[in-house]
Design a protein around this motif. Structure first.
Motif, PDB file in Angstrom:
ATOM      1  N   LYS A 122       0.841  -1.211   0.000  1.00 19.52           N
ATOM      2  CA  LYS A 122       0.000   0.000   0.000  1.00 19.52           C
ATOM      3  C   LYS A 122       0.874   1.258   0.000  1.00 19.52           C
ATOM      4  O   LYS A 122       0.601   2.214  -0.729  1.00 19.52           O
ATOM      5  CB  LYS A 122      -0.928   0.017   1.218  1.00 19.52           C
ATOM      6  CG  LYS A 122      -2.114  -0.894   1.084  1.00 19.52           C
ATOM      7  CD  LYS A 122      -3.189  -0.581   2.104  1.00 19.52           C
ATOM      8  CE  LYS A 122      -2.876  -1.167   3.445  1.00 19.52           C
ATOM      9  NZ  LYS A 122      -3.979  -1.033   4.422  1.00 19.52           N
ATOM     10  N   LEU A 123       1.905   1.251   0.833  1.00 21.98           N
ATOM     11  CA  LEU A 123       2.803   2.394   0.923  1.00 21.98           C
ATOM     12  C   LEU A 123       3.467   2.671  -0.416  1.00 21.98           C
ATOM     13  O   LEU A 123       3.590   3.824  -0.850  1.00 21.98           O
ATOM     14  CB  LEU A 123       3.862   2.137   2.001  1.00 21.98           C
ATOM     15  CG  LEU A 123       4.933   3.189   2.207  1.00 21.98           C
ATOM     16  CD1 LEU A 123       4.303   4.509   2.647  1.00 21.98           C
ATOM     17  CD2 LEU A 123       5.948   2.706   3.224  1.00 21.98           C
ATOM     18  N   LYS A 127       2.392   2.193  -3.342  1.00 22.01           N
ATOM     19  CA  LYS A 127       1.479   2.809  -4.316  1.00 22.01           C
ATOM     20  C   LYS A 127       1.404   4.322  -4.146  1.00 22.01           C
ATOM     21  O   LYS A 127       1.196   5.049  -5.115  1.00 22.01           O
ATOM     22  CB  LYS A 127       0.093   2.183  -4.189  1.00 22.01           C
ATOM     23  CG  LYS A 127       0.065   0.761  -4.691  1.00 22.01           C
ATOM     24  CD  LYS A 127      -1.279   0.115  -4.470  1.00 22.01           C
ATOM     25  CE  LYS A 127      -1.199  -1.342  -4.905  1.00 22.01           C
ATOM     26  NZ  LYS A 127      -2.386  -2.091  -4.540  1.00 22.01           N
ATOM     27  N   THR A 128       1.580   4.804  -2.924  1.00 23.23           N
ATOM     28  CA  THR A 128       1.520   6.248  -2.686  1.00 23.23           C
ATOM     29  C   THR A 128       2.890   6.899  -2.636  1.00 23.23           C
ATOM     30  O   THR A 128       3.033   8.076  -2.943  1.00 23.23           O
ATOM     31  CB  THR A 128       0.783   6.550  -1.365  1.00 23.23           C
ATOM     32  OG1 THR A 128       1.467   5.929  -0.287  1.00 23.23           O
ATOM     33  CG2 THR A 128      -0.655   6.051  -1.412  1.00 23.23           C
ATOM     34  N   SER A 129       3.904   6.120  -2.224  1.00 23.75           N
ATOM     35  CA  SER A 129       5.261   6.669  -2.134  1.00 23.75           C
ATOM     36  C   SER A 129       6.274   5.553  -2.383  1.00 23.75           C
ATOM     37  O   SER A 129       6.695   4.865  -1.451  1.00 23.75           O
ATOM     38  CB  SER A 129       5.492   7.287  -0.751  1.00 23.75           C
ATOM     39  OG  SER A 129       6.823   7.756  -0.658  1.00 23.75           O
TER      40      SER A 129
END
Length: 89
Positions: A22-23, A25-27
């Motif tokens: 998940k992380l 995907k954003t950073s």
């Protein structure tokens, strides 16, 4: 013959993987940082685990306990600890 992992450890590893995915995907850079932190933890903990692994197991037994073939099992034991790679048989 495989050595089972405790459920708490299995869940923690699965959750870590999900959260890092998940992380990422954003950073992506934060994802790399988290992955690197896992590598550092694995090296530190793996060192002691490899060092304290039973020395009375032969290459085939060790590989079976790790759910790996003998060629693949040599690498983590040699990488994590001061152990020599498992001898070729």
């Amino acid at each position: 013959m495989t050595v089972p992992l405790p459920e708490a450890v299995t869940l923690l590893l699965e959750r870590s993987e999900e959260e890092i995915d998940k992380l990422t995907k954003t950073s992506p850079v934060a994802g790399v940082r988290a992955a690197r932190r896992l590598e550092v933890i694995a090296e530190r903990v793996g060192y002691w685990a490899a060092r304290d692994s039973p020395t009375d197991l032969d290459a085939a037994q060790t590989a079976a306990h790790l759910s790996l073939n003998e060629d693949v099992a040599r690498k983590p034991l040699a990488r994590y600890g001061p152990l020599e790679p498992l001898p070729l048989t």
